[in-house]
Design a protein around this motif. Sequence first.
Motif, short mmCIF file in Angstrom:
data_model
loop_
_atom_site.label_atom_id
_atom_site.label_comp_id
_atom_site.label_asym_id
_atom_site.label_seq_id
_atom_site.Cartn_x
_atom_site.Cartn_y
_atom_site.Cartn_z
N ILE A 95 34.60 72.50 62.50
CA ILE A 95 34.17 71.20 63.02
C ILE A 95 33.74 71.33 64.48
O ILE A 95 32.64 70.90 64.87
CB ILE A 95 35.30 70.16 62.90
N TRP B 291 32.86 63.17 62.95
CA TRP B 291 33.32 64.57 63.04
C TRP B 291 33.56 64.97 64.48
O TRP B 291 34.50 65.71 64.79
CB TRP B 291 32.30 65.50 62.38
N LEU C 267 28.91 69.95 57.22
CA LEU C 267 30.36 69.79 57.32
C LEU C 267 30.95 69.16 56.07
O LEU C 267 32.04 69.54 55.61
CB LEU C 267 30.72 68.95 58.56
N LEU D 25 33.62 71.60 54.49
CA LEU D 25 35.00 71.13 54.55
C LEU D 25 35.52 70.75 53.16
O LEU D 25 36.73 70.79 52.92
CB LEU D 25 35.12 69.95 55.51
#
Length: 454
Positions: A217, A357, A405, A409
């Motif tokens: 991140i 984020w 992301l 993630l």
Amino acid sequence: MSFPAYDEYEDSGVEWLGEVPEHWDIDRFKRSTVSCRNGIWGSEAKGDENDIPCVRVADFDREQLSVCDDIPTVRNVTESERSERTLSNGNLLLEKSGGGDLQPVGFVVLYNHDEPAVCSNFVAKMELAEGMVPSYWRYCHAAAYSVRLNYRSIKQTSGIQNLDQSQYLDERAPFPPEDEQKAISSFLDVETSKIDGLVSEQRRLTQLLAEKRQAVISHAVTKGLNPNAPLKPSGIQWLGDVPQHWEVSRLKHATSRIVDCPHDTPTYNDDGDFLAIRTSDLDDGKLFPEIMKRVDEYEYHHRIRREPVLQNDIVYSREGGRWGHAALVTANDRFCLGQRMMQFRANAKFDARFLMWHLNSKNVYRQGDVDTVGAASPHVNVGTICNYRITKPPTSEQQEISDYLGERLGEFDSLEAEAERAIELLQERRTALISAAVTGKIDVRGFASEEAMA
């Protein structure tokens, strides 16, 4: 690994025990104890000869069924007050008061320290009778707790609970011969240690995944996705170098709305149609509606009087032990802010996901951390939050980073879920093994012989 059964069984007449080895006795828990005496809280430590470590419920290691290695609390208890209350290695400690819906009172641990101590008034000291093996009995109480045998002795089911120790110790339990108590205890010490080692490995994996997740991140929102992009100094300590074509901004310039929560505790209603977001209801980028508390329409409108919470708004925890987490709201007209929460709405120059984020990155967390140093209850000032320094890539690049992301993630989430499931299965195995051994469903006497020859 499979274990043999005993040759002969008989019905114990006790629901939680079922059939037990024919030569075992069934009796009340109280037969295993000489005494069960409530602890004492004493007074503040004075630095004199009456100061003594005091074991609280918080010092129970519920996985190891023992007292934690360090006992942080010291109380002042006179010699006369300590009479028959001083703990010695081999005593059992019974949780008398405390608990909650997810952790009812009645847990038992072994006091396995050599130095003397006392226990708090929320704990009772159990001194075992001759011929009773302490480690066996901690496992036996653990097996009873796992089937909720303690529930009948709890005098209330919400708030601070109290256990009727006389009623609990009147429950029936299995009494193997002393040599078999020792064999069962030795077997479980070894086998649960193996399981605990595997659990530790899985927990270490989840920790490494969390660290890797945070690194991904933080790198993405400050360095972008192009490893060859030329960099320039951002001029901000916590951001470092950023891509040359990016700008640096502040959170207040990235939002069209910044809303702090009402500074009062919501009135919850289990039958309410709306959900109040608390600090415990979100993690980095994840919102958990399934665990949120509900509020009715009146409370909902009270809590959104400054601004409704809309889909793709960002909610952010700014106080308490779980400050610094952000997540996107998933629907309109359903959520409101609980205590210690803030709400942000990205403006046209920022992708809401990218901003969310960024708020979860260590680069932003460190900026808020300056307000919390040394604080007993961490609290980040609204002014500090509004002035968080953030990167400002082109909007198209923000969207690319957000897409990346979301996918990357998601992989971490899957791996973490696998590790958590492995931990759950291992803990279920541990509980089942303890129950099988202390109730005689498996015969572990041969294990003790094998250990002696090894």
